[in-house]
Scaffold this active site. Structure first.
Site, mmCIF file in Angstrom:
data_model
loop_
_atom_site.group_PDB
_atom_site.id
_atom_site.type_symbol
_atom_site.label_atom_id
_atom_site.label_comp_id
_atom_site.label_asym_id
_atom_site.label_seq_id
_atom_site.Cartn_x
_atom_site.Cartn_y
_atom_site.Cartn_z
ATOM 1 N N ASN A 11 -8.061 7.958 0.024
ATOM 2 C CA ASN A 11 -7.471 8.138 -1.301
ATOM 3 C C ASN A 11 -8.230 7.212 -2.256
ATOM 4 O O ASN A 11 -7.978 6.014 -2.282
ATOM 5 C CB ASN A 11 -5.977 7.778 -1.250
ATOM 6 C CG ASN A 11 -5.328 7.820 -2.622
ATOM 7 O OD1 ASN A 11 -5.923 8.321 -3.580
ATOM 8 N ND2 ASN A 11 -4.112 7.299 -2.708
ATOM 9 N N LYS A 13 -8.082 7.116 -5.401
ATOM 10 C CA LYS A 13 -7.349 6.818 -6.647
ATOM 11 C C LYS A 13 -8.296 7.044 -7.832
ATOM 12 O O LYS A 13 -9.153 7.923 -7.749
ATOM 13 C CB LYS A 13 -6.760 5.413 -6.597
ATOM 14 C CG LYS A 13 -5.995 5.188 -5.288
ATOM 15 C CD LYS A 13 -5.166 3.967 -5.257
ATOM 16 C CE LYS A 13 -4.467 3.879 -3.909
ATOM 17 N NZ LYS A 13 -3.555 2.764 -3.816
ATOM 18 N N GLY A 229 -8.162 1.232 -0.742
ATOM 19 C CA GLY A 229 -9.284 0.321 -1.021
ATOM 20 C C GLY A 229 -10.441 0.433 -0.036
ATOM 21 O O GLY A 229 -11.607 0.529 -0.446
HETATM 22 P P1 PGA Z 1 -4.502 0.750 0.014
HETATM 23 O O1 PGA Z 1 -3.926 2.119 -0.618
HETATM 24 O O2 PGA Z 1 -5.163 1.119 1.315
HETATM 25 O O3 PGA Z 1 -5.481 0.252 -1.006
HETATM 26 O O4 PGA Z 1 -3.342 -0.158 0.206
HETATM 27 C C1 PGA Z 1 -3.323 3.073 0.190
HETATM 28 C C2 PGA Z 1 -2.724 4.160 -0.650
HETATM 29 O O5 PGA Z 1 -2.174 3.851 -1.707
HETATM 30 O O6 PGA Z 1 -2.789 5.360 -0.302
#
Ligand code: PGA
Length: 246
Positions: A11, A13, A229
């Site tokens: 993901n 984002k 991330g």
């Molecule tokens: P993160 O995000 O690995 O950066 O904590 C995971 C997500 O929000 O899908």
């Protein structure tokens, strides 16, 4: 025993650019992984990914409407045409920052399924809900709003358990905490449809990285990851994709 093929999903984002698309595509082209690999970049980059049998593509959102005067929205048909086979729905950032509810998630899931896109529906508790020992209660409310209301969805979706306090914070649920919730989700859904509950893939998300993933993935009800991330670093994401389920 039910065999569930693990799914490792990236993901991105609102991150990344065309250079990252090229680097990720090149890295994944060469890897040997038994798992299904999914990249969910910002939709504008979907069509920049070369077609490959090594990975699938997904979107991070879709409109709840089919077509028409909805400025700024992108429809299920459009993301499908751009190459998406999956869509992430109900992520806590969408719920918290864009006021999405289980009702919105349901509308969007119907749109995705209408064009053959598989929804990955996210659920998770806040830190204060966990501290008040309300985790299972909160999850049960959300699961019932989606799946008790629409039992057919269970066989057609993927679930992601993402404790909100673990997203982007560097805090991760311990493997035991995560397994406990994943098992609870599966048992709760078994009351709706035992066969579909045994088959549904439940991903873990929340600060997954190449170091913490092996112990999380070794848990019996963790069927893959939703990686934020660490999915912006091709080599680290590839390392996560390569790890076998013990
Ligand atoms: P993160 O995000 O690995 O950066 O904590 C995971 C997500 O929000 O899908």
């Amino acid at each position: 025993m039910t065999v569930r093929r693990p799914l490792i999903a990236a993901n991105w984002k609102m991150n990344g650019d065309r250079e990252l698309v090229s680097a990720m595509a090149a890295t994944l082209q060469g890897i040997d992984s038994p798992h299904e690999i999914l990249i969910c970049p910002p939709v504008i980059f979907l069509s920049d990914f070369p077609k490959s049998s090594q990975y699938r593509l997904g979107a991070q959102n879709v409109s709840s409407e089919t077509a028409g005067a909805f400025t700024g929205e992108i429809s299920a048909d459009m993301i499908r045409a751009a190459g998406a086979e999956y869509v992430i729905l109900g992520h806590s950032e969408r719920r918290c920052l864009f006021a999405e509810t289980d009702a919105t998630v349901l509308q969007k899931a119907q749109q995705a399924l209408r064009v053959g896109i598989t929804p990955i529906i996210c659920f998770g508790e806040t830190l204060s809900e966990r501290q008040q020992e309300k985790t299972m209660w909160v999850l049960a409310q959300h699961l019932d709003a989606v799946y008790a209301a629409h039992p057919d969805l269970l066989a057609e979706t993927v679930i992601a358990y993402e404790p909100i306090w673990a997203i982007g914070t560097g805090l991760t649920a311990t493997p035991e905490q995560a397994q406990q919730v994943h098992a609870f989700i599966r048992q709760h859904l078994a009351r709706i449809n035992p066969e579909a509950a045994a088959k549904v893939r439940i991903l873990y998300g929340g600060s997954v990285n190449a170091d913490n993933w092996p112990t999380l993935f070794s848990q019996p009800d963790i069927d893959g990851a939703l990686v934020g991330g660490a999915s912006l670093k091709p080599a680290e994401f590839a390392a996560i994709c390569r790890m076998a389920k013990e």
